[in-house]
Write a protein that holds these residues in place. Sequence first.
Motif, PDB file in Angstrom:
ATOM      1  N   ASP A 116       0.836  -1.205   0.000  1.00 39.35           N
ATOM      2  CA  ASP A 116       0.000   0.000   0.000  1.00 39.35           C
ATOM      3  C   ASP A 116       0.867   1.250   0.000  1.00 39.35           C
ATOM      4  N   ALA A 119       2.259   1.835  -3.537  1.00 41.98           N
ATOM      5  CA  ALA A 119       1.299   2.010  -4.625  1.00 41.98           C
ATOM      6  C   ALA A 119       1.254   3.436  -5.171  1.00 41.98           C
ATOM      7  N   ASP A 120       1.145   4.427  -4.298  1.00 45.90           N
ATOM      8  CA  ASP A 120       1.049   5.805  -4.770  1.00 45.90           C
ATOM      9  C   ASP A 120       2.362   6.295  -5.370  1.00 45.90           C
ATOM     10  N   SER A 121       3.482   5.889  -4.759  1.00 48.50           N
ATOM     11  CA  SER A 121       4.790   6.356  -5.218  1.00 48.50           C
ATOM     12  C   SER A 121       5.192   5.767  -6.563  1.00 48.50           C
ATOM     13  N   GLN A 123       2.850   4.657  -8.994  1.00 44.92           N
ATOM     14  CA  GLN A 123       1.677   4.612  -9.857  1.00 44.92           C
ATOM     15  C   GLN A 123       2.065   4.630 -11.334  1.00 44.92           C
ATOM     16  N   TRP A 124       3.189   5.291 -11.640  1.00 47.28           N
ATOM     17  CA  TRP A 124       3.643   5.407 -13.026  1.00 47.28           C
ATOM     18  C   TRP A 124       3.899   4.044 -13.674  1.00 47.28           C
ATOM     19  N   GLU A 128      -2.143   5.953 -15.973  1.00 43.78           N
ATOM     20  CA  GLU A 128      -3.420   6.512 -15.539  1.00 43.78           C
ATOM     21  C   GLU A 128      -4.558   5.536 -15.830  1.00 43.78           C
ATOM     22  N   SER A 130      -5.318   2.974 -14.082  1.00 41.90           N
ATOM     23  CA  SER A 130      -5.052   1.682 -13.451  1.00 41.90           C
ATOM     24  C   SER A 130      -4.422   1.925 -12.088  1.00 41.90           C
ATOM     25  N   SER A 131      -4.338   0.886 -11.301  1.00 45.71           N
ATOM     26  CA  SER A 131      -3.735   1.034  -9.977  1.00 45.71           C
ATOM     27  C   SER A 131      -2.956  -0.231  -9.629  1.00 45.71           C
ATOM     28  N   LEU A 132      -1.915  -0.031  -8.846  1.00 44.77           N
ATOM     29  CA  LEU A 132      -1.166  -1.171  -8.332  1.00 44.77           C
ATOM     30  C   LEU A 132      -1.976  -1.832  -7.233  1.00 44.77           C
ATOM     31  N   ARG A 133      -2.110  -3.137  -7.286  1.00 43.37           N
ATOM     32  CA  ARG A 133      -2.816  -3.850  -6.226  1.00 43.37           C
ATOM     33  C   ARG A 133      -2.057  -5.126  -5.898  1.00 43.37           C
TER      34      ARG A 133
END
Length: 214
Positions: A116, A119-121, A123-124, A128, A130-133
């Motif tokens: 978690d 994920a934000d750091s 994201q690239w 855009e 999509s998201s890391l999960r």
Amino acid sequence: VRMSSRRVGAAINYDLSMSDTDDPAFLGESIAYFVSLQGFAVIRSGVSGAVLQRARSEASAFAAAGHLEAVPNLIADGLLGEEGSVRIASLTPSSPSSGNAEACMEVDGVLGYAADAIADSMQWLVGEGSSLRKTEAIVHEAGVQRGEPPELTQKVAIRWMETFQWQRLLLVVFLGPGRGVLELKPFDEDGALLRLPTEAGMMVALRSDQMWHR
């Protein structure tokens, strides 16, 4: 989550420790920095020796109960290699191994916290929209394959297709008890092989879409 029995005496150089900060954003940025710089980060997970010992006992119980399963070589190559993923067990609410896996789930909680934070750091990595999960946790038994591995069937290939198609990062916590070696090699044919010594409680975050890992 990986069990290992090989003993290696080389020193371990950690990039960072999860106990260095209470700020998930800073942790994620720190891991992202090292992963972006060198393709991986070596992290002190902070999982206690007592939890690691209980997790190893649970994993041994999985094996005794027949919940650890061998995988085809082609699938093992996409995980931690033929010696790093001799047998595996998924940790999901519906899996047989999850019934008595409190310590393994606690280790998975640390992996989830790190995932978690990253994920934000990072994201690239997915762009855009999509998201890391994080996917389900898997216990890996390291060692030597006993007998012939199972054949790759269509059902097994379909089960792993999405994971291998979309994977970008791999997070591993080594349960021990002994030390071992994690080999990393960029897919680029000119990339050099790197051998990282491992020990119980060590976490590694790596670009699984850019290098072999075993």
